[in-house]
Design an enzyme around this catalytic site. Sequence first.
Site, PDB file in Angstrom:
ATOM      1  N   ASP A   1      46.538  31.784  41.892  1.00 19.42           N
ATOM      2  CA  ASP A   1      46.013  32.518  43.043  1.00 19.42           C
ATOM      3  C   ASP A   1      46.200  34.022  42.835  1.00 19.42           C
ATOM      4  O   ASP A   1      47.267  34.567  43.119  1.00 19.42           O
ATOM      5  CB  ASP A   1      46.739  32.051  44.310  1.00 19.42           C
TER       6      ASP A   1
ATOM      7  N   HIS B   1      42.615  24.778  55.164  1.00 18.39           N
ATOM      8  CA  HIS B   1      42.756  24.834  53.716  1.00 18.39           C
ATOM      9  C   HIS B   1      43.246  23.501  53.147  1.00 18.39           C
ATOM     10  O   HIS B   1      42.732  23.027  52.133  1.00 18.39           O
ATOM     11  CB  HIS B   1      43.731  25.947  53.331  1.00 18.39           C
TER      12      HIS B   1
ATOM     13  N   LYS C   1      46.706  49.276  39.742  1.00 20.53           N
ATOM     14  CA  LYS C   1      45.457  48.531  39.596  1.00 20.53           C
ATOM     15  C   LYS C   1      45.204  48.212  38.133  1.00 20.53           C
ATOM     16  O   LYS C   1      44.739  47.117  37.783  1.00 20.53           O
ATOM     17  CB  LYS C   1      44.291  49.337  40.173  1.00 20.53           C
TER      18      LYS C   1
ATOM     19  N   GLU D   1      35.457  43.252  33.866  1.00 19.88           N
ATOM     20  CA  GLU D   1      35.581  44.637  33.419  1.00 19.88           C
ATOM     21  C   GLU D   1      35.589  44.707  31.898  1.00 19.88           C
ATOM     22  O   GLU D   1      36.434  44.078  31.240  1.00 19.88           O
ATOM     23  CB  GLU D   1      36.842  45.269  34.008  1.00 19.88           C
TER      24      GLU D   1
END
Length: 577
Positions: free
Chosen positions: A281, A378, A265, A85
Amino acid sequence: MSKIISGFSKFSKDEKVDWLLKNYFKNSSEVLKVIQQYWNDDEKLQQLHDDFIENTITNFYMPFGVAPNFIINNREYTIPMVLEESSVVAAASLVGKFWSTRGGFKTKVIGTTKIGQVHFMYAGKKEDLRTYFAKNKTELFAATASITQNMEKRGGGILEIELVDKTDKLANYYQLHITFETKDSMGANFINSCLEAIAKKFENDEIEIVMSILSNYVPECLVRAEVSCKIEELGGEDPQKFADKFYQAVKIAEIEPYRAVTHNKGIMNGIDAVVLATGNDFRAIEAGAHAYASRSGTYSSLSHCTIDDGIFKFWIEIPLALGTVGGLTALHPMAKFSLELLQKPSARVLMQIIAAAGLAQNFAALRALTTKGIQHGHMKMHLQNILNQFDATATEKEEITAYFDKRTVSHSAVVEKLKGLRKPNVKWVDFLDFDTINNKLSSLNEDSKPVFGQMNAQQMIEHLSAVTQIANGNWNVNVFVSDEKTARRKPFLQTENELQTGFKASFLADEPIKLKFSSIDIAIDDLLYQLQSFLLIFKQNKNRTVVHPFFGELNFEEWKRFQIKHFTHHFKQFDLL
C-alpha cells in the site's frame, strides 16, 4: 440525459462501459476500442483484476522495470519498480552499481510495531474510567481471540492495550492505543478487525465510540539504510567539493520545509515504485513517511549526511509497514513475481530493500542537483480477493458472501468457512466410548506408520494417556499459563475447529518420549484405565478444575472438549477414522 444513476455497481462490465460511452463520449467506437485493448485475453486473469476494486471497466497499465546491481548487506539484488516517471529506474540502477563497488548498502530494522486506536468520548469521572479499563482489559484481549489465533501462531498479535487521556486537547476525548505485531503481513485488515471487536466489547452506556481504525503513522516500525565511503572514493573531478555541496543540500532539506517536501518526494519515487511492484500500500507508506518527517513539529528531510574524518556517510531512517503475505502480495501475479525476484524476502528484509531503494533515489537526485542540475466496505471487497485466491466457485462465493453480510470479515474466518463448505463435518472421536477406543487402537502394531509427525503407534497411545493424567492430577506439568493467554485460547475449545497438523504444546519435548510399557496392548490398557479414572475423579468433584498446559484452567466440560479434539487429532495421525 441525466448522468445520475442508481444501481451502477450491479451492472455487468459491458453495461457499465455502454453507459459511460453514451453519457460522456461522442466518438464511442474509438473509446470502446481503447478500453477493450487493455483487457487481458486470459478471461480468468482478467476476472482476477476486475475483482480488485468495484466498477472495473478496464486495466490501467504502469511500466514494470528493474534496477540491477544492488548490494544490500552483502547480498545481491535486482529490484522491481513500477512507476511512470522516466528517470527513476535508470537513476536507481546507476546508483546501485555505484555503491556496489563501495561496500553497498548497509541496512537494519529498528522496530516492527504497528498501531491501532479506538477513539471514544466519555464525560464521567476519570478514575471511574481507569477502573473500568483495568477491570476489563483482559476481556478486551479475549474479544479478539478468534481473529488473532492465526497471527499468534506466527508469533504476532496484540502486544499492548493502553488507555490514553486526550481531554487536554479535546473535551471528553479518550482513546485505546493498541500496539500490534503482524509479522510478514502488512496487517491493516487484521488490525481493523481487532479494533472493531475491542470497541464493541469496551463500549457501554457512558462510553461513546467515535471510530476504530489503524494508524498509518508507524514511528516504531522503522528501518535504516546507509552508504558510506572515503571522500576520495566518491570519484569525479573534485570529490571533496562534491561531498561538501551534497552535505549542504541535505542540510538545506533538514531546515527548509519547501525544499524538504520535494527532497522527500524524490525518496518516495524509489520507495513507492518498489512498494507498488510488491503489491503493498503505497498510500499508507506515503502518509506514514511524511508524518514521520514532521515529528519534530517542522517538516524536514528523511535522509541525513555527515562528513567526519574524511568519511562521507549518507543514511535514511523511515517507517515502512509492509507485507509479503496476504492481500495483493498473494493474489497479483506480478506481485508474486516481484517477491520471487527479490528472493522471497520476509517483511523485515523487504523493509530494508525498499529503504535502500529510497536512499539510492535520493542520492541520485542530490547528485544531479549538485552537479548538473535537474497513493465495513473495504473488507467486503477484500472478501472477494480472498475467495479468488482460493479459487472459490460461483456457488461458494454466493454462499460465503451471504454468510459474511453481517459478520466481521477476516482472512482466517473466510478460509475456515470455505474449508467447511468443501469438506464434510469432522467425525469427532468419542474418547469415552471405551469399546470403540479399544477396537480402533488394537488395530495398530509396531509397524503402523503415522500420516504425519514422528510418534510411532505406541508413543501416540502413551501420549494420550499422559495428557489424560494431567486432567486426573497424576502428572503435574510445571507450566504457567497467564490469564491473558487463557482468555485468548479457551474459546477455541468451543469451536468446530480441529487441532492443526504440527500443533505441539510448549511443555512437550521436540522428540517423542521413550516408551513406558513393553507392548501396545499394555499401553492401551493403561489409557483405558486413565480414561475411566478421568470420569470417576470429576464425578466425585463436579466443581474440580485442572490447569491445562496450553489452555489454562479447565473444568470437566472444557477438558472433555479438549480430549475430543486431541483424540481426533491423533486418530487421524494413524488413519483410524
